[in-house]
Design an enzyme around this catalytic site. Structure first.
Site, mmCIF file in Angstrom:
data_model
loop_
_atom_site.group_PDB
_atom_site.id
_atom_site.type_symbol
_atom_site.label_atom_id
_atom_site.label_comp_id
_atom_site.label_asym_id
_atom_site.label_seq_id
_atom_site.Cartn_x
_atom_site.Cartn_y
_atom_site.Cartn_z
ATOM 1 N N SER A 189 27.356 -83.831 36.372
ATOM 2 C CA SER A 189 27.445 -85.001 37.119
ATOM 3 C C SER A 189 26.902 -84.622 38.847
ATOM 4 C CB SER A 189 28.788 -85.511 37.340
ATOM 5 O OG SER A 189 28.816 -86.604 37.889
ATOM 6 N N ASP A 344 25.231 -94.537 29.950
ATOM 7 C CA ASP A 344 25.474 -93.789 31.398
ATOM 8 C C ASP A 344 24.513 -94.296 32.471
ATOM 9 O OD1 ASP A 344 26.212 -92.023 33.683
ATOM 10 O OD2 ASP A 344 25.351 -90.339 32.700
ATOM 11 N N HIS A 374 29.050 -91.040 30.615
ATOM 12 C CA HIS A 374 29.303 -90.075 31.563
ATOM 13 C C HIS A 374 30.590 -89.500 31.871
ATOM 14 C CE1 HIS A 374 27.724 -88.687 35.281
ATOM 15 N NE2 HIS A 374 28.972 -88.540 35.723
#
Length: 405
Positions: A189, A344, A374
């Site tokens: 991320s 995502d 995600h």
């Protein structure tokens, strides 16, 4: 007294529920997702946490950011008989080193891990399971970097800490039984953003060995287009909703949230930058198979907002948006592993960066999780109740890549 307590609990429940439903729309999970109920449950638990954090801050009990940090840290795992673990400082940066107890001939590979959390959440403790897993499964020395968090330490402190820790480790690698030519940077991320930025910064260094590889796990990489196919298709898919992505980014930079709508509409980019960036960030470069699930190309040019551009201007820095680095920087990058997830909003960031790297002759190993979302890799090591199959598959692919380094 009991009546007052009951009234308080009712009021608490109502306020938390209001915050929950007002701030977080209903999840939109595509029908092709096989673990729908589990993801729905996780989504609502997460959003209840967001609502409770906001409510507790309004009561003055604790700040929203501290509550969410504590929740993300979770329960630490038990001791690991296979690893030596030690807390150190690389200059001013806190790190935790995981070294396998198994003896080997020669030197190990070294992995620096930069955790996710949008620069405001996450910690060494929160990523204890992830770093232990990589150390055990790949017989590597893993350095978990505890970079300082915003808002106490404003952006770009997080990048500076990660770069400092990486340079220090590269210079002292042999002290930990690591081959300096086999050092890999890795993150998920926003940790993937930091990984990409650190790899770019090191590309021009001649006083250090070249990084062996970088691993980007569903990274955020650009602020140019929040209407790419993946943003449209997955805007309501847990856990990183489209609007939430931008709100968290603006909070990280301590910027006014009033420009969110203008930025989501694409009004934040002046014409000259639009022309420059469209050669790197455009739906045209997304393969057709990723556009079949309800993508609608934009037919109008949004009206430019100088106010939005002024607010978001720091986001165009390559530390925040590594996708926007010049070609000369991209060409110096090491071998790369990129993990993307179908469900995502950041999927297309990974796809576009993959293309940029390959266009410059950089070897890329791509792992696409067809049922991934995600955060799935982070959740994979928390047992059957929380973990998803896609996350386990992603971990296995990362381990296989590392073993070849």
């Amino acid at each position: 007294m009991e009546l007052l307590l009951e009234i308080f609990l009712v009021v608490l429940t109502v306020f938390v529920a209001m915050a929950f439903y007002y701030e977080h729309p209903k999840a939109e999970i595509p029908h092709g997702f096989s673990q729908r109920r589990k993801l729905y449950f996780f989504h609502y638990v997460l959003n209840f946490g967001f609502g409770l954090a906001k409510f507790l801050e309004k009561l003055g009990i604790t700040s929203e950011v501290y509550f969410l940090r504590a929740a993300m840290d979770g329960i630490p795992p038990l001791k690991d008989k296979h690893l030596f673990m030690k807390n150190l400082r690389f200059e001013k940066v806190k790190v935790r080193i995981y070294q396998p107890k198994m003896s080997i001939n020669g030197q190990r590979r070294g992995i620096l891990y930069f955790h996710g959390g949008v620069g405001r959440f996450g910690s060494i403790r929160a990523y204890e399971r992830t770093c232990r897993y990589f150390a055990r499964k790949t017989n590597s020395v893993v350095v978990s970097v505890g970079y300082r968090l915003a808002p106490e330490y404003p952006y770009p402190t997080q990048f500076e800490d990660c770069l400092t820790a990486t340079v220090h480790f590269m210079r002292t690698a042999q002290d930990y039984g690591v081959d300096p030519s086999r050092i890999i940077v890795c993150g998920d991320s926003s940790g993937g953003t930091l990984t990409a930025a650190v790899a770019q910064a090191l590309g021009t260094r001649r006083d250090l060995p070249k990084l062996r590889a970088q691993i980007l796990i569903y990274p955020y990489l650009q602020c140019v287009d929040f209407n790419l196919p993946s943003y449209q298709q997955n805007e309501g898919v847990p856990i990183l909703l489209r609007e939430r992505t931008l709100v968290l980014g603006l909070k990280y930079l301590n910027k006014d949230l009033s420009v969110v709508e203008a930025i989501l509409n694409g009004s934040h980019i002046p014409e000259d930058l639009q022309l420059k960036y469209q050669k790197w960030v455009s739906p045209d470069y997304i393969p057709h198979e990723f556009k079949t699930r309800g993508y609608k190309p934009s037919t109008t040019q949004p009206l430019f907002s100088k106010e939005a551009y002024t607010v978001i201007k720091p986001m165009f820095d390559t530390v925040f948006s590594p996708m926007l680095a010049e070609d000369s920087v991209i060409a110096r990058l090491p071998e790369t592993f990129i993990l993307t997830c179908e469900f995502d909003v950041l999927r297309d960031d990974g796809l576009l960066y993959k293309k940029r790297l390959e266009d410059h002759g950089i070897k890329v190993t791509w792992c696409h999780l067809q049922e991934g979302f995600h955060g799935t890799v982070f959740l994979a090591l928390y047992g059957e109740l929380i973990g998803f199959r896609s996350g386990k598959k992603g971990l296995e692919r990362i381990v296989n890549f590392l073993r070849l380094m």
